[in-house]
Motif scaffolding. Structure first.
Motif, PDB file in Angstrom:
ATOM      1  N   ALA A  46      -3.177   0.836  -4.374  1.00 37.64           N
ATOM      2  CA  ALA A  46      -3.136  -0.529  -3.833  1.00 37.64           C
ATOM      3  C   ALA A  46      -2.441  -1.468  -4.801  1.00 37.64           C
ATOM      4  N   ASN A  47      -1.285  -2.006  -4.376  1.00 36.09           N
ATOM      5  CA  ASN A  47      -0.582  -3.021  -5.171  1.00 36.09           C
ATOM      6  C   ASN A  47      -1.071  -4.387  -4.722  1.00 36.09           C
ATOM      7  N   VAL A  48      -1.411  -5.223  -5.686  1.00 35.98           N
ATOM      8  CA  VAL A  48      -1.916  -6.553  -5.373  1.00 35.98           C
ATOM      9  C   VAL A  48      -1.269  -7.557  -6.310  1.00 35.98           C
ATOM     10  N   SER A  49      -0.869  -8.692  -5.753  1.00 34.80           N
ATOM     11  CA  SER A  49      -0.438  -9.806  -6.606  1.00 34.80           C
ATOM     12  C   SER A  49      -0.892 -11.099  -5.953  1.00 34.80           C
ATOM     13  N   LEU A  50      -0.870 -12.154  -6.732  1.00 35.98           N
ATOM     14  CA  LEU A  50      -1.213 -13.479  -6.210  1.00 35.98           C
ATOM     15  C   LEU A  50      -0.037 -14.404  -6.456  1.00 35.98           C
TER      16      LEU A  50
ATOM     17  N   PHE B 247       7.066 -13.977  -5.202  1.00 30.91           N
ATOM     18  CA  PHE B 247       5.867 -13.166  -5.406  1.00 30.91           C
ATOM     19  C   PHE B 247       5.435 -13.188  -6.869  1.00 30.91           C
ATOM     20  N   GLY B 248       4.164 -13.049  -7.092  1.00 31.41           N
ATOM     21  CA  GLY B 248       3.647 -12.909  -8.448  1.00 31.41           C
ATOM     22  C   GLY B 248       3.796 -11.476  -8.926  1.00 31.41           C
ATOM     23  N   THR B 249       3.378 -11.231 -10.171  1.00 27.02           N
ATOM     24  CA  THR B 249       3.444  -9.882 -10.728  1.00 27.02           C
ATOM     25  C   THR B 249       2.293  -9.054 -10.167  1.00 27.02           C
ATOM     26  N   ARG B 250       2.599  -7.811  -9.769  1.00 27.12           N
ATOM     27  CA  ARG B 250       1.581  -6.973  -9.132  1.00 27.12           C
ATOM     28  C   ARG B 250       0.977  -5.963 -10.095  1.00 27.12           C
ATOM     29  N   THR B 251      -0.208  -5.552  -9.764  1.00 25.13           N
ATOM     30  CA  THR B 251      -0.793  -4.382 -10.409  1.00 25.13           C
ATOM     31  C   THR B 251      -0.926  -3.310  -9.344  1.00 25.13           C
TER      32      THR B 251
ATOM     33  N   VAL C  82       5.053   4.072   2.230  1.00 19.00           N
ATOM     34  CA  VAL C  82       5.033   2.826   1.462  1.00 19.00           C
ATOM     35  C   VAL C  82       5.242   1.633   2.387  1.00 19.00           C
ATOM     36  N   THR C  83       4.383   0.646   2.273  1.00 13.26           N
ATOM     37  CA  THR C  83       4.552  -0.548   3.111  1.00 13.26           C
ATOM     38  C   THR C  83       5.516  -1.520   2.446  1.00 13.26           C
ATOM     39  N   LYS C  84       6.074  -2.408   3.249  1.00 13.68           N
ATOM     40  CA  LYS C  84       6.755  -3.566   2.676  1.00 13.68           C
ATOM     41  C   LYS C  84       5.657  -4.504   2.182  1.00 13.68           C
ATOM     42  N   PRO C  85       5.991  -5.498   1.387  1.00 14.64           N
ATOM     43  CA  PRO C  85       4.944  -6.420   0.948  1.00 14.64           C
ATOM     44  C   PRO C  85       4.248  -7.039   2.164  1.00 14.64           C
ATOM     45  N   ILE C  86       2.925  -7.020   2.132  1.00 15.22           N
ATOM     46  CA  ILE C  86       2.139  -7.567   3.247  1.00 15.22           C
ATOM     47  C   ILE C  86       1.712  -8.974   2.841  1.00 15.22           C
TER      48      ILE C  86
ATOM     49  N   THR D  64       1.309   0.807 -18.675  1.00 16.22           N
ATOM     50  CA  THR D  64       2.210  -0.237 -18.192  1.00 16.22           C
ATOM     51  C   THR D  64       3.243   0.468 -17.329  1.00 16.22           C
ATOM     52  N   LYS D  65       3.642  -0.230 -16.291  1.00 20.37           N
ATOM     53  CA  LYS D  65       4.417   0.391 -15.235  1.00 20.37           C
ATOM     54  C   LYS D  65       5.842   0.683 -15.682  1.00 20.37           C
ATOM     55  N   GLU D  66       6.282   1.926 -15.435  1.00 20.61           N
ATOM     56  CA  GLU D  66       7.678   2.208 -15.705  1.00 20.61           C
ATOM     57  C   GLU D  66       8.504   1.729 -14.517  1.00 20.61           C
TER      58      GLU D  66
ATOM     59  N   LEU E 132       0.841  -1.198   0.000  1.00 18.14           N
ATOM     60  CA  LEU E 132       0.000   0.000   0.000  1.00 18.14           C
ATOM     61  C   LEU E 132       0.873   1.244   0.000  1.00 18.14           C
ATOM     62  N   GLU E 133       0.563   2.135  -0.917  1.00 13.66           N
ATOM     63  CA  GLU E 133       1.260   3.418  -0.996  1.00 13.66           C
ATOM     64  C   GLU E 133       0.235   4.485  -0.682  1.00 13.66           C
ATOM     65  N   VAL E 134       0.481   5.222   0.376  1.00 14.82           N
ATOM     66  CA  VAL E 134      -0.457   6.282   0.753  1.00 14.82           C
ATOM     67  C   VAL E 134       0.237   7.623   0.594  1.00 14.82           C
TER      68      VAL E 134
HETATM   69  P1  ADP Z   1       6.362   2.026  -7.409  1.00 18.37           P
HETATM   70  O1  ADP Z   1       7.393   3.049  -7.636  1.00 18.37           O
HETATM   71  O2  ADP Z   1       6.201   1.051  -8.506  1.00 18.37           O
HETATM   72  O3  ADP Z   1       5.074   2.620  -6.949  1.00 18.37           O
HETATM   73  P2  ADP Z   1       6.991   1.424  -4.713  1.00 18.37           P
HETATM   74  O4  ADP Z   1       8.206   0.765  -4.191  1.00 18.37           O
HETATM   75  O5  ADP Z   1       6.780   2.864  -4.432  1.00 18.37           O
HETATM   76  O6  ADP Z   1       6.930   1.114  -6.249  1.00 18.37           O
HETATM   77  O7  ADP Z   1       5.721   0.655  -4.158  1.00 18.37           O
HETATM   78  C1  ADP Z   1       5.434  -0.661  -4.478  1.00 18.37           C
HETATM   79  C2  ADP Z   1       4.580  -1.254  -3.399  1.00 18.37           C
HETATM   80  O8  ADP Z   1       4.185  -2.568  -3.754  1.00 18.37           O
HETATM   81  C3  ADP Z   1       5.276  -1.393  -2.074  1.00 18.37           C
HETATM   82  O9  ADP Z   1       4.344  -1.260  -1.051  1.00 18.37           O
HETATM   83  C4  ADP Z   1       5.806  -2.818  -2.125  1.00 18.37           C
HETATM   84  O10 ADP Z   1       5.962  -3.362  -0.839  1.00 18.37           O
HETATM   85  C5  ADP Z   1       4.698  -3.522  -2.844  1.00 18.37           C
HETATM   86  N1  ADP Z   1       5.084  -4.694  -3.619  1.00 18.37           N
HETATM   87  C6  ADP Z   1       6.274  -4.992  -4.166  1.00 18.37           C
HETATM   88  N2  ADP Z   1       6.202  -6.148  -4.834  1.00 18.37           N
HETATM   89  C7  ADP Z   1       4.933  -6.609  -4.719  1.00 18.37           C
HETATM   90  C8  ADP Z   1       4.229  -7.756  -5.216  1.00 18.37           C
HETATM   91  N3  ADP Z   1       4.807  -8.650  -5.964  1.00 18.37           N
HETATM   92  N4  ADP Z   1       2.931  -7.862  -4.882  1.00 18.37           N
HETATM   93  C9  ADP Z   1       2.312  -6.954  -4.140  1.00 18.37           C
HETATM   94  N5  ADP Z   1       2.904  -5.848  -3.655  1.00 18.37           N
HETATM   95  C10 ADP Z   1       4.216  -5.680  -3.949  1.00 18.37           C
END
Ligand code: ADP
Ligand code: MG
Ligand code: ZN
Length: 501
Positions: A221-225, A233-237, A176-180, A288-290, A23-25
């Motif tokens: 909200a970043n989400v992956s499965l 980890f899978g690819t996130r959106t 910015v959170t670490k991956p949850i 698409t994400k840079e 999560l990026e707030v």
């Molecule tokens: P960006 O610059 O792409 O926004 P950030 O590092 O600012 O990247 O934020 C990415 C967010 O997604 C962080 O909270 C990170 O912990 C989280 N993240 C990284 N890899 C994954 C993944 N595979 N699935 C879900 N969340 C992820």
């Protein structure tokens, strides 16, 4: 129009995959001025009236750092249990977009002011999830583009676009959170609870007005499965535009069911930003994400590095508000709430209002009743946030006082509150102008009682014969005759007296 995406049943997603969240707030600080210039930092205003050469990126204009912005950043870092950098810098994040006149955003990159923290988040059933914080860094907001002419308000299909730079340069903190990991089926709820807890914390720090509806608090909200048991980890959106707590939960849930269907169908998830649609709770593909390399980050040469002294950091540590979890515990004990009542109170977003109402003299139960029930419904039906309803905790407290003293019945009290909401002034003014005082004059009440008894002689006989509960019908008639302005208890006493039962 793109076709409706295939979705996997939520239970199946949980059976087959583990969700990972990030999560990026972004939070806009409530400093008086912008981050690098003296322009006022206020929401809205006539377009392009809160601008100057610096925030318009005119050649030769130089930034000056807002000290209060740095202070807020450090306080946020401390509240999130982060380490505070002994030395850090700003960086230029280079990209072109018309709402960003400098062609780079002044941000922080590999040297954030705060890093490695955590926030404990309490879920509805009391379970506590620790969310690790990667970093909280300082940056500036962009301006706003308004795309005119299209059906969606997006750039596609628009005839032309307008630009407003009032917001350009407003101080932002990105958290910015670490991956949850490991939240399983509760992932959507965890996402919502995290943003809710963070919002309460930021409000308590008084660093932002945290209005999701106005964009001063925004969540991506970043989400992956990943397949159950997988180690990578899978690819996130990354879903953008999520501007309410409910939307955070819905967006995560939707992405899980969409990605589940993609993966189960043998496809791959594309790393991209997605847009959330409030209307139907779906997400749609953005760009698409840079990657970081695309931004050509480099240290900002026009600003000196920041080296917060340990004395300053220690001073700021003394200004920390009560921790959210401690506050929950204290409120539960002080107001003697069941776990369900506590949950409803915190979910309603009314805790601060209820506390202020109690501080203004109301009993906790009554303060809670007004905000969590009646006023929450009012806010809901007007589609505004509870905090923006035009009534203050002091006014609510005054209404409870009028009820306690017997001057208002509960029903009349609701009328008074409606009057205050309608802009008719203070509770006492509304009582006066709407003529809402309880009829406490016994002679006026007796006249109504006699009339009602005469109209229903059979009921009068029953009461006389000892069936006291039959008095209810007469009380009802008197209340009707006095338009609800009688004290029902007193009316009942008078009826019994009158029939001599
Ligand atoms: P960006 O610059 O792409 O926004 P950030 O590092 O600012 O990247 O934020 C990415 C967010 O997604 C962080 O909270 C990170 O912990 C989280 N993240 C990284 N890899 C994954 C993944 N595979 N699935 C879900 N969340 C992820
Ligand atoms: Mg980011
Ligand atoms: Zn300016």
């Amino acid at each position: 129009m793109t076709a409706v995406a295939d979705l996997m049943d939520y239970a199946e997603v949980i059976e087959r995959y583990d969700p990972v969240l990030g999560l990026e707030v972004h939070v806009e600080l409530n400093t008086n001025t912008k981050m690098f210039c003296g322009c006022p930092n206020v929401f809205g205003g006539e377009p392009n009236t809160h601008v100057c050469p610096t925030c318009l990126g005119l050649p030769g204009a130089l930034p000056v750092l807002n000290g209060k912005g740095v202070e807020s950043a450090i306080r946020i870092g401390l509240a999130l249990n982060c380490e505070i950098a002994r030395w850090c810098r700003f960086a230029r994040k280079n990209y072109f977009y018309p709402d960003m006149p400098k062609n780079f955003q002044t941000s922080q990159y590999d040297e954030p002011i705060a890093f490695d923290g955590y926030l404990d988040v309490t879920l509805d059933d009391g379970e506590v999830v620790r969310v690790e914080i990667e970093r909280a860094h300082m940056e500036e907001d962009t301006g706003k583009s308004l795309h005119v002419g299209g059906a969606t308000g997006r750039i596609h299909g628009a005839d032309y676009s307008l630009l407003d730079y009032n917001r350009a340069g407003v101080p932002l903190i990105e958290i910015v959170t670490k991956p949850i990991v490991g939240t399983g089926e509760r992932a959507p709820e965890v996402a919502r609870a995290y943003v809710n807890t963070l919002r309460d914390l930021l409000r308590a720090l008084d660093v932002s007005d945290v209005r999701m509806d106005q964009g001063s608090l925004r969540c991506d909200a970043n989400v992956s499965l990943m397949a159950r048991g997988a180690t990578e980890f899978g690819t996130r959106t990354e879903t953008k535009n999520v501007n309410s707590l409910r939307s955070v939960e819905r967006a995560v849930r939707y992405e899980m069911t969409r990605q589940g269907a993609v993966l189960a169908g043998g496809g791959t998830v594309t790393q991209e930003t997605r847009h959330f649609q409030e209307s139907d709770g779906t997400t749609s593909a953005g760009r698409t994400k840079e990657t970081a390399e695309d931004y050509r980050y480099f240290p900002e040469p026009d600003l000196v590095p920041i080296a917060p002294s340990r004395e300053w950091v220690d001073e700021l540590r003394k200004t920390m508000p009560e921790k959210p979890a401690d506050r929950r515990k204290r409120i539960q004990t002080e107001w003697n709430l069941t776990p369900e009542e506590l949950r409803d109170l915190f979910n309603s977003g009314a805790v601060d209002l209820v506390e202020a109402t109690v501080a203004a003299g109301a009993k906790p139960g009554e303060a809670r009743g007004w905000w969590v029930n009646f006023l929450a419904q009012e806010a809901n039906s007007r589609d505004v946030e509870l905090t923006t309803l035009p009534i203050t905790p002091a006014q609510v407290a005054r209404v409870t006082e009028l009820v306690a003293s017997g001057e208002l019945t509960n029903k009349l009290a609701r009328e008074v509150v409606k009057g205050v909401l309608a802009g008719e002034g203070e509770p006492d003014d509304v009582v006066e102008t709407r003529g809402l005082k309880v009829v406490s004059d016994d002679s006026a009440l007796l006249a109504a009682v006699d009339e009602a008894l005469a109209a229903q002689p059979d009921v009068a006989d029953k009461i006389r014969g000892g069936k006291v509960q039959a008095a209810g019908a007469i009380v009802g008639a008197v209340m009707k005759a006095t338009k609800g302005q009688a004290d029902a208890k007193r009316v009942r006493e008078l009826i019994i007296e009158r029939v001599g039962a």
